[in-house]
Design an enzyme around this catalytic site. Structure first.
Site, short mmCIF file in Angstrom:
data_model
loop_
_atom_site.label_atom_id
_atom_site.label_comp_id
_atom_site.label_asym_id
_atom_site.label_seq_id
_atom_site.Cartn_x
_atom_site.Cartn_y
_atom_site.Cartn_z
N ASP A 29 0.82 -1.21 0.00
CA ASP A 29 0.00 0.00 0.00
C ASP A 29 0.86 1.27 0.00
OD1 ASP A 29 -2.33 1.48 0.08
OD2 ASP A 29 -2.45 1.47 2.26
N GLY A 30 0.34 2.34 -0.59
CA GLY A 30 1.00 3.63 -0.53
C GLY A 30 1.52 4.13 -1.88
N ARG A 42 -0.88 8.95 -10.34
CA ARG A 42 -0.96 7.73 -9.51
C ARG A 42 -0.38 6.52 -10.24
NH1 ARG A 42 -4.06 7.64 -5.00
NH2 ARG A 42 -4.47 5.43 -5.29
N ASN A 77 -11.02 -2.83 -4.66
CA ASN A 77 -10.30 -1.87 -5.51
C ASN A 77 -11.03 -1.59 -6.84
OD1 ASN A 77 -7.01 -2.95 -4.37
ND2 ASN A 77 -8.18 -1.16 -3.76
C1 IPE Z 1 -5.19 -2.54 0.35
O1 IPE Z 1 -4.94 -1.20 0.10
C2 IPE Z 1 -5.22 -3.31 -0.94
C3 IPE Z 1 -3.94 -3.45 -1.62
C4 IPE Z 1 -2.80 -2.97 -1.22
C5 IPE Z 1 -3.98 -4.20 -2.83
P1 IPE Z 1 -6.12 -0.13 -0.07
O2 IPE Z 1 -5.47 1.17 -0.36
O3 IPE Z 1 -7.12 -0.62 -1.04
O4 IPE Z 1 -6.78 -0.16 1.38
P2 IPE Z 1 -7.64 0.93 2.13
O5 IPE Z 1 -8.70 1.40 1.18
O6 IPE Z 1 -6.73 2.05 2.54
O7 IPE Z 1 -8.19 0.22 3.32
C1 IPE Z 2 -1.72 0.29 -3.27
O1 IPE Z 2 -1.49 1.66 -3.31
C2 IPE Z 2 -2.08 -0.28 -4.61
C3 IPE Z 2 -3.43 -0.82 -4.69
C4 IPE Z 2 -4.34 -0.72 -3.75
C5 IPE Z 2 -3.79 -1.51 -5.89
P1 IPE Z 2 -2.66 2.72 -3.24
O2 IPE Z 2 -3.10 3.04 -4.64
O3 IPE Z 2 -3.74 2.29 -2.34
O4 IPE Z 2 -1.89 3.95 -2.61
P2 IPE Z 2 -2.45 5.03 -1.60
O5 IPE Z 2 -3.01 4.28 -0.43
O6 IPE Z 2 -3.51 5.79 -2.35
O7 IPE Z 2 -1.27 5.86 -1.24
MG MG Z 3 -4.07 2.55 -0.35
#
Ligand code: IPE
Ligand code: IPE
Ligand code: MG
Length: 255
Positions: A29-30, A42, A77
């Protein structure tokens, strides 16, 4: 205990005795925040995140992790904008074409967990091919959670069990915790010993809900694309010092 040196860049103190989880989960995540910090779209964050997965695989393989489960796309997602979902699907396809030779060199077997049947045909094809061509590899299993949801996985297990009951192959009274585990997507993969979540969020977001009952949790503020060898080592250091009691007593209190 293993003394580890990964070449010039990735070395740890040779006196340090780290306990390495057999089964590790990582919530990648992130990516979005990483891109935002750099004023990039993104999609650039997702690309950097995919690159970093290759590094994690190499480091985990060298450390002696046997099962690495990474959360790449959740059942929730799909609620993101169509453009972002499409980018993630395209990156997924591209990743295996680009990096499978390196995973092969590292001896990494690839498997997928999640509602794979519900994915578009081109993604299903990539999953099937990836599993087939890597099934002989021995060093570590990389399990990619894609279109994965812990609740959906438990529903899947219940449906399998109901079918067995309906066919007269199982008595309702014989359904146990083991029956539920045995009917999850990949029943042979051990429950994670440790789950790492980069980017500071303190939640599981529907990752391995059944399997994580006694997993140790480690949250890092580092964003996923920046989560490297040092952060992984820090997580293993913390894991080494955890007292896993499983509801019992510490070793020293149990004499
Ligand atoms: C969790 O991250 C899913 C993955 C990393 C694939 P999200 O970004 O979807 O989770 P939330 O929405 O912050 O809980
Ligand atoms: C994780 O990164 C990737 C997926 C959930 C597919 P994010 O896209 O959730 O990144 P943040 O949480 O917005 O920083
Ligand atoms: Mg995220």
């Amino acid at each position: 205990m293993a003394i580890l040196g990964f070449g010039k860049k990735n070395t740890i103190n040779e006196d340090e005795q780290l306990k390495i989880p057999v089964s590790l989960g990582v919530i990648m995540d992130g990516n979005g925040r990483w891109a935002k910090k750099r004023m990039l779209p993104r999609s650039a964050g997702h690309r950097a995140g995919a690159e970093n997965l290759k590094e994690l695989c190499r480091n985990c393989g060298n450390y002696g992790v046997k099962y690495l489960t990474v959360y790449a796309f959740s059942t929730e997602n799909w609620s993101r904008p169509t453009d972002e979902v499409n980018t993630l699907m395209d990156l997924f396809v591209e990743f295996w074409e680009k990096y499978d030779p390196e995973l092969e060199q590292e001896g990494i077997r690839v498997r997928f967990t999640g509602d794979i049947d519900a994915l578009p045909d081109r993604i299903k094809e990539v999953c099937k091919k990836g599993e087939e061509r890597s099934k002989h590899r021995q060093k570590m299993q990389l399990i990619v959670a894609f279109n994965y949801g812990g609740r959906r996985e438990i529903v899947h297990s219940c449906q399998n069990i109901a079918r067995l009951v309906k066919e007269g192959k199982l008595n309702v009274e014989d359904i146990s915790e083991e029956t539920i585990s045995d009917n999850l997507y990949l029943p042979d993969v051990p429950d994670p010993d440790l789950i790492i979540r980069p980017s500071g969020e303190q939640r599981l977001s529907n990752f391995l809900l059944w399997e994580s009952a006694y997993s140790e949790l480690w949250v890092s503020d580092c964003l996923w694309p920046d989560f490297g060898f040092d952060e992984l080592t820090e997580a293993f250091r913390a894991y080494t010092n955890r007292d896993r009691r499983f509801g019992g007593l510490s070793k020293e209190d149990n004499k």
